[in-house]
Motif scaffolding. Sequence first.
Motif, PDB file in Angstrom:
ATOM      1  N   ALA A 437      31.326  22.353 -48.651  1.00  0.00           N
ATOM      2  CA  ALA A 437      32.480  22.749 -49.455  1.00  0.00           C
ATOM      3  C   ALA A 437      33.489  21.603 -49.513  1.00  0.00           C
ATOM      4  CB  ALA A 437      33.115  23.998 -48.845  1.00  0.00           C
ATOM      5  N   GLU A 438      33.696  20.986 -48.371  1.00  0.00           N
ATOM      6  CA  GLU A 438      34.662  19.884 -48.297  1.00  0.00           C
ATOM      7  C   GLU A 438      34.245  18.728 -49.215  1.00  0.00           C
ATOM      8  OE1 GLU A 438      35.953  19.667 -43.976  1.00  0.00           O
ATOM      9  OE2 GLU A 438      35.453  17.589 -44.518  1.00  0.00           O
ATOM     10  N   ALA A 439      32.946  18.396 -49.140  1.00  0.00           N
ATOM     11  CA  ALA A 439      32.466  17.254 -49.926  1.00  0.00           C
ATOM     12  C   ALA A 439      32.513  17.535 -51.425  1.00  0.00           C
ATOM     13  CB  ALA A 439      31.052  16.902 -49.506  1.00  0.00           C
ATOM     14  N   LEU A 440      32.215  18.803 -51.808  1.00  0.00           N
ATOM     15  CA  LEU A 440      32.175  19.112 -53.241  1.00  0.00           C
ATOM     16  C   LEU A 440      33.531  19.602 -53.754  1.00  0.00           C
ATOM     17  CD1 LEU A 440      28.698  20.909 -53.595  1.00  0.00           C
ATOM     18  CD2 LEU A 440      29.236  18.491 -53.828  1.00  0.00           C
ATOM     19  N   ASN A 441      34.492  19.670 -52.822  1.00  0.00           N
ATOM     20  CA  ASN A 441      35.829  20.105 -53.196  1.00  0.00           C
ATOM     21  C   ASN A 441      35.836  21.526 -53.790  1.00  0.00           C
ATOM     22  OD1 ASN A 441      38.510  19.679 -53.247  1.00  0.00           O
ATOM     23  ND2 ASN A 441      38.551  18.512 -55.173  1.00  0.00           N
ATOM     24  N   ILE A 442      35.138  22.455 -53.126  1.00  0.00           N
ATOM     25  CA  ILE A 442      35.139  23.869 -53.524  1.00  0.00           C
ATOM     26  C   ILE A 442      35.447  24.691 -52.277  1.00  0.00           C
ATOM     27  CG2 ILE A 442      33.490  23.677 -55.468  1.00  0.00           C
ATOM     28  CD1 ILE A 442      31.249  24.457 -53.558  1.00  0.00           C
ATOM     29  N   SER A 443      35.749  25.985 -52.477  1.00  0.00           N
ATOM     30  CA  SER A 443      36.061  26.808 -51.303  1.00  0.00           C
ATOM     31  C   SER A 443      34.786  27.064 -50.506  1.00  0.00           C
ATOM     32  CB  SER A 443      36.666  28.141 -51.750  1.00  0.00           C
ATOM     33  OG  SER A 443      35.659  28.871 -52.417  1.00  0.00           O
ATOM     34  N   GLN A 444      34.975  27.395 -49.217  1.00  0.00           N
ATOM     35  CA  GLN A 444      33.778  27.611 -48.394  1.00  0.00           C
ATOM     36  C   GLN A 444      33.019  28.847 -48.864  1.00  0.00           C
ATOM     37  OE1 GLN A 444      34.442  27.667 -44.180  1.00  0.00           O
ATOM     38  NE2 GLN A 444      32.252  27.814 -43.728  1.00  0.00           N
ATOM     39  N   SER A 445      33.765  29.864 -49.363  1.00  0.00           N
ATOM     40  CA  SER A 445      33.063  31.082 -49.788  1.00  0.00           C
ATOM     41  C   SER A 445      32.214  30.779 -51.025  1.00  0.00           C
ATOM     42  CB  SER A 445      34.035  32.232 -50.040  1.00  0.00           C
ATOM     43  OG  SER A 445      34.977  31.833 -50.981  1.00  0.00           O
ATOM     44  N   LYS A 446      32.737  29.899 -51.909  1.00  0.00           N
ATOM     45  CA  LYS A 446      31.925  29.536 -53.089  1.00  0.00           C
ATOM     46  C   LYS A 446      30.682  28.765 -52.643  1.00  0.00           C
ATOM     47  CE  LYS A 446      31.927  27.652 -57.670  1.00  0.00           C
ATOM     48  NZ  LYS A 446      32.629  27.128 -58.800  1.00  0.00           N
ATOM     49  N   ALA A 447      30.898  27.851 -51.683  1.00  0.00           N
ATOM     50  CA  ALA A 447      29.757  27.072 -51.181  1.00  0.00           C
ATOM     51  C   ALA A 447      28.707  28.023 -50.607  1.00  0.00           C
ATOM     52  CB  ALA A 447      30.223  26.091 -50.116  1.00  0.00           C
ATOM     53  N   TYR A 448      29.171  29.020 -49.842  1.00  0.00           N
ATOM     54  CA  TYR A 448      28.257  29.965 -49.205  1.00  0.00           C
ATOM     55  C   TYR A 448      27.467  30.747 -50.270  1.00  0.00           C
ATOM     56  CZ  TYR A 448      26.453  33.439 -46.060  1.00  0.00           C
ATOM     57  OH  TYR A 448      25.603  34.247 -45.369  1.00  0.00           O
ATOM     58  N   ARG A 449      28.220  31.168 -51.336  1.00  0.00           N
ATOM     59  CA  ARG A 449      27.564  31.919 -52.416  1.00  0.00           C
ATOM     60  C   ARG A 449      26.465  31.056 -53.069  1.00  0.00           C
ATOM     61  NH1 ARG A 449      30.447  32.432 -56.854  1.00  0.00           N
ATOM     62  NH2 ARG A 449      32.424  32.197 -55.767  1.00  0.00           N
ATOM     63  N   LEU A 450      26.801  29.808 -53.309  1.00  0.00           N
ATOM     64  CA  LEU A 450      25.825  28.925 -53.965  1.00  0.00           C
ATOM     65  C   LEU A 450      24.603  28.677 -53.074  1.00  0.00           C
ATOM     66  CD1 LEU A 450      28.315  26.341 -55.521  1.00  0.00           C
ATOM     67  CD2 LEU A 450      26.858  27.935 -56.767  1.00  0.00           C
ATOM     68  N   ARG A 452      23.456  30.724 -50.859  1.00  0.00           N
ATOM     69  CA  ARG A 452      22.648  31.960 -50.875  1.00  0.00           C
ATOM     70  C   ARG A 452      21.814  32.009 -52.149  1.00  0.00           C
ATOM     71  NH1 ARG A 452      21.912  35.348 -47.130  1.00  0.00           N
ATOM     72  NH2 ARG A 452      20.605  36.392 -48.632  1.00  0.00           N
ATOM     73  N   LYS A 453      22.473  31.611 -53.258  1.00  0.00           N
ATOM     74  CA  LYS A 453      21.776  31.713 -54.548  1.00  0.00           C
ATOM     75  C   LYS A 453      20.612  30.719 -54.648  1.00  0.00           C
ATOM     76  CE  LYS A 453      22.529  31.271 -59.521  1.00  0.00           C
ATOM     77  NZ  LYS A 453      23.483  30.962 -60.573  1.00  0.00           N
ATOM     78  N   TYR A 454      20.879  29.467 -54.290  1.00  0.00           N
ATOM     79  CA  TYR A 454      19.865  28.449 -54.559  1.00  0.00           C
ATOM     80  C   TYR A 454      18.998  28.088 -53.361  1.00  0.00           C
ATOM     81  CZ  TYR A 454      22.305  27.650 -58.941  1.00  0.00           C
ATOM     82  OH  TYR A 454      22.858  27.806 -60.183  1.00  0.00           O
ATOM     83  N   VAL A 455      19.497  28.262 -52.148  1.00  0.00           N
ATOM     84  CA  VAL A 455      18.698  27.827 -50.999  1.00  0.00           C
ATOM     85  C   VAL A 455      17.993  29.011 -50.360  1.00  0.00           C
ATOM     86  CG1 VAL A 455      18.684  26.545 -48.843  1.00  0.00           C
ATOM     87  CG2 VAL A 455      20.293  25.909 -50.642  1.00  0.00           C
ATOM     88  N   TYR A 456      18.785  29.999 -49.896  1.00  0.00           N
ATOM     89  CA  TYR A 456      18.155  31.104 -49.159  1.00  0.00           C
ATOM     90  C   TYR A 456      17.332  32.004 -50.050  1.00  0.00           C
ATOM     91  CZ  TYR A 456      20.533  29.515 -45.088  1.00  0.00           C
ATOM     92  OH  TYR A 456      20.935  28.744 -44.053  1.00  0.00           O
ATOM     93  N   ASP A 457      17.869  32.349 -51.254  1.00  0.00           N
ATOM     94  CA  ASP A 457      17.111  33.253 -52.119  1.00  0.00           C
ATOM     95  C   ASP A 457      15.740  32.679 -52.412  1.00  0.00           C
ATOM     96  OD1 ASP A 457      19.065  34.998 -52.042  1.00  0.00           O
ATOM     97  OD2 ASP A 457      19.681  34.877 -54.156  1.00  0.00           O
ATOM     98  N   GLU A 458      15.715  31.358 -52.642  1.00  0.00           N
ATOM     99  CA  GLU A 458      14.420  30.752 -52.972  1.00  0.00           C
ATOM    100  C   GLU A 458      13.480  30.794 -51.786  1.00  0.00           C
ATOM    101  OE1 GLU A 458      14.364  27.224 -55.129  1.00  0.00           O
ATOM    102  OE2 GLU A 458      15.325  28.261 -56.799  1.00  0.00           O
ATOM    103  N   LYS A 459      14.079  30.592 -50.575  1.00  0.00           N
ATOM    104  CA  LYS A 459      13.221  30.611 -49.374  1.00  0.00           C
ATOM    105  C   LYS A 459      12.690  32.007 -49.110  1.00  0.00           C
ATOM    106  CE  LYS A 459      14.900  26.709 -46.769  1.00  0.00           C
ATOM    107  NZ  LYS A 459      15.891  26.315 -45.809  1.00  0.00           N
ATOM    108  N   GLU A 460      13.555  33.021 -49.401  1.00  0.00           N
ATOM    109  CA  GLU A 460      13.156  34.397 -49.101  1.00  0.00           C
ATOM    110  C   GLU A 460      12.065  34.901 -50.033  1.00  0.00           C
ATOM    111  OE1 GLU A 460      16.961  36.277 -49.227  1.00  0.00           O
ATOM    112  OE2 GLU A 460      17.555  35.339 -47.350  1.00  0.00           O
ATOM    113  N   ASP A 461      11.969  34.270 -51.238  1.00  0.00           N
ATOM    114  CA  ASP A 461      10.984  34.753 -52.218  1.00  0.00           C
ATOM    115  C   ASP A 461       9.578  34.785 -51.659  1.00  0.00           C
ATOM    116  OD1 ASP A 461      12.711  35.293 -54.105  1.00  0.00           O
ATOM    117  OD2 ASP A 461      12.456  33.448 -55.274  1.00  0.00           O
TER     118      ASP A 461
END
Length: 461
Positions: A437-450, A452-461
């Motif tokens: 979040a710090e590096a991309l200059n976004i909130s931590q909750s947004k980073a967490y959402r992203l 979940r969407k792109y990393v964990y969801d894909e792994k869980e498939d």
Amino acid sequence: MAELGYSEEYQTYLDSLTKETLLKILENAYTEVFVTDADDRYVYTNPACMRHYGLTPEQMKNMNLQSELRPERWKISLSGRVKKSKKVIIAENKYYAMEQNVVTISVPILDEDGNVEMIVSTTQDPINSYDFSIKNEVKTIVSEEEDSGEIIGSSKAIKRCLSILQKVSKTDINVLILGESGTGKSFLSKYVHTNSLRRDKPFISINCSAIPETLLESELFGYVPHAFTGASNKGKEGLIKIANGGTLFLDEIGELSLPMQVKILDVIENKRFIPVGSTTPEHADIRIITATNKDLYQLVQDNKFREDLYWRLNSIKTTLPPLRERPEDIISLANYFLNVFNEKYKTNKYFSKKVPPLLCGYHWPGNIRQLRNLVERLVILSDGKVIEDYDFQRFTSEEESGSKRVVNSDYESVMEEAERKLVENSYLFYKSSRKMAEALNISQSKAYRLIRKYVYDEKED
Ligand SMILES: Nc1ncnc2c1ncn2[C@@H]1O[C@H](COP(=O)(O)OP(=O)(O)OP(=O)(O)O)[C@@H](O)[C@H]1O
């Protein structure tokens, strides 16, 4: 003078040699002897320097070496390296005005306090300007392309390749290295050679696509005197003979013509070759490593590559993955090249923390070679000490302008794909939603959402 512990008798003999005799020896040596002091000022050179720079020793003495024989005019600037390491350096090198590479050996002379007092460099002529073969004795330790020869990479993919290559290196089995351009095929073929029992013998590399077929045949097999119009009356030794006892690396093997394929098959199967213009076969004791970025099996299907040769070359096959498929290696390679070029250009630059995710997210069509070249340009051209994200973006987009990338024109899917890459690579690099979040200059909750969407969801498939 080197401390060799001479006997008193021999030392007395040395002391009796007159300056005149010593000068006669130096002035007549065929090898260039060039001596500078610790401040790169002229001390001595013998007349052999004329063959290399077109300048007499007297002209060289009256020159300002730093400004007129400038280090940047050399492919590799040696004096800085020797002074820093206080070690002997051997390099295949080239002064800008020379037509071919020379081999320079630079030796530091240390004073009593261990400081460099002088550097004695001897330079041998281009290797193929000799009629007789001293080639087996020349071992390249530094060349521009090689850097230190250190193999960088900890991804599973590269480790798998290295493990295969390590296992086969002690054998004489033929190895075929596949992979896109710039993935390190030539680099790893040298690794096989230096880990093999043939390591003290020559490693000869030839790019089959870079030389016209007729020339390739005489380069590889050599020719007998007067073999064809324009041939030397002394004949010529081919690379197979020069590589005797060592390794021959045939790059771009897919480009070999069918008649040449027959001849290479003969070398592999019967360990023999026939020089151009001769009828007498000669023995070939070489290990052959080949590489290509073509689909060799497809070439067999298209009748452009002999099936029997394909199977002979294919004894052990390994495929180097493209850089985009091993993002774990991108950062270590980038940092490694950053050190190499900081040292080369005497800079102390570093990447801003926004750069690593960009490095990981880029698709690197030219693989490691492109990464290396890009880091070199960033070190030379970026302003200030820090290499910023916009420097990276500027140079990569400059490189891509004019390239024919196929772009998906659907706005939503393009944006989603870009976001997915950025998130995957940033997370892979930072391994924490807070740091990402710090590096991309976004909130931590947004980073967490992203994540979940792109990393964990894909792994869980
Ligand atoms: N694992 C590695 N560690 C450090 N440097 C590497 C590594 N692999 C490759 N390189 C460097 O990357 C550059 C490209 O490598 P190389 O020339 O071996 O690629 P290649 O696959 O043979 O390319 P081509 O097919 O175009 O001939 C070289 O400068 C080489 O030194």
